[in-house]
Design a protein around this motif. Sequence first.
Motif, PDB file in Angstrom:
ATOM      1  N   THR A 147       0.848  -1.192   0.000  1.00 14.23           N
ATOM      2  CA  THR A 147       0.000   0.000   0.000  1.00 14.23           C
ATOM      3  C   THR A 147       0.879   1.235   0.000  1.00 14.23           C
ATOM      4  O   THR A 147       1.646   1.466   0.938  1.00 14.23           O
ATOM      5  N   GLN A 150       4.452   0.649   0.779  1.00 12.69           N
ATOM      6  CA  GLN A 150       4.766   0.121   2.096  1.00 12.69           C
ATOM      7  C   GLN A 150       4.230  -1.302   2.272  1.00 12.69           C
ATOM      8  O   GLN A 150       3.363  -1.758   1.530  1.00 12.69           O
ATOM      9  N   SER A 152       2.124  -4.383   3.506  1.00 13.79           N
ATOM     10  CA  SER A 152       0.681  -4.495   3.697  1.00 13.79           C
ATOM     11  C   SER A 152       0.352  -5.848   4.315  1.00 13.79           C
ATOM     12  O   SER A 152       0.695  -6.898   3.763  1.00 13.79           O
ATOM     13  N   ASP A 197      -7.013  -5.352  10.920  1.00 12.48           N
ATOM     14  CA  ASP A 197      -6.101  -4.380  11.517  1.00 12.48           C
ATOM     15  C   ASP A 197      -5.186  -3.724  10.491  1.00 12.48           C
ATOM     16  O   ASP A 197      -4.346  -2.891  10.842  1.00 12.48           O
ATOM     17  N   ALA A 198      -5.348  -4.084   9.211  1.00 13.54           N
ATOM     18  CA  ALA A 198      -4.493  -3.539   8.159  1.00 13.54           C
ATOM     19  C   ALA A 198      -4.925  -2.126   7.769  1.00 13.54           C
ATOM     20  O   ALA A 198      -6.113  -1.794   7.776  1.00 13.54           O
ATOM     21  N   THR A 199      -3.959  -1.306   7.389  1.00  9.38           N
ATOM     22  CA  THR A 199      -4.237   0.063   6.951  1.00  9.38           C
ATOM     23  C   THR A 199      -5.177   0.089   5.759  1.00  9.38           C
ATOM     24  O   THR A 199      -6.134   0.864   5.707  1.00  9.38           O
ATOM     25  N   HIS A 200      -4.912  -0.777   4.774  1.00 11.63           N
ATOM     26  CA  HIS A 200      -5.735  -0.796   3.567  1.00 11.63           C
ATOM     27  C   HIS A 200      -7.161  -1.222   3.885  1.00 11.63           C
ATOM     28  O   HIS A 200      -8.124  -0.722   3.284  1.00 11.63           O
ATOM     29  N   ASP A 202      -8.742  -0.527   6.635  1.00 15.84           N
ATOM     30  CA  ASP A 202      -9.382   0.652   7.219  1.00 15.84           C
ATOM     31  C   ASP A 202      -9.825   1.641   6.150  1.00 15.84           C
ATOM     32  O   ASP A 202     -10.892   2.255   6.251  1.00 15.84           O
ATOM     33  N   ILE A 203      -8.994   1.784   5.097  1.00 14.68           N
ATOM     34  CA  ILE A 203      -9.342   2.703   4.015  1.00 14.68           C
ATOM     35  C   ILE A 203     -10.627   2.242   3.328  1.00 14.68           C
ATOM     36  O   ILE A 203     -11.562   3.022   3.115  1.00 14.68           O
TER      37      ILE A 203
END
Length: 234
Positions: A147, A150, A152, A197-200, A202-203
Amino acid sequence: MKIDLIISADYIKDKIIEGKTVVVIDILRATSVIITALNNGCNEVIPVLTVEEAFELSKHSRKDYILGGEREALKIEGFDFSNSPLDYNKEVVEGKTVILTTSNGTRAIKGCSSAKSIYIGAMINAKYVAKRIIEEGRDVVFVNSGTKGQFSMDDFICAGYMINYILNESSAEVSDIAKTADYVYKNNKDIYSFVKDATHYDILKSLELNKDLEYCIKKDIIKIVPEYKDGLIK
């Protein structure tokens, strides 16, 4: 067989992948889109890096092409569809060519041109990708799209699932990062609980793309293993 892993598109280097089999993974959502579209009768997918290139390719025969992709997880202005695999159903894609550009996945695919073979992987076809790797018996590098350059979590656990399947069915020499992916999967087989819990994640959750998330973490629901060759994925 040797197994290695690259954590994002920014870390692709020819010296790591040259002459090897590569599996490109972007479960949220580019590779899930590609696999789904081809499974639903799409003739081929053309991955491109830029929006401008996508428009240029499609302008001469617009009725035969579907423009798909995203920037910042959102549909691109003037495109037919976003990067949701659920958009690419049989009624829409059968007999058509999909031109796809995404922030991470298509960049990873195009970055692997020095590999001997480039396969498209996601959770939805993971077991069948792993079986293909075992059948070929060549050194393989799993390339996580990541992502924004970075690491992921979602791509990493998908690679871990495939590596775990391979190691259960055959022997291989495994790099430290690939061993770590296998370990992560073995201890987090409930994919949803890990990926949430992943950033992607959450997006996509913030954009109310819950159905996409539910679909993309399903295991082994599609049997095909698409291959990128000469600019096309079939």
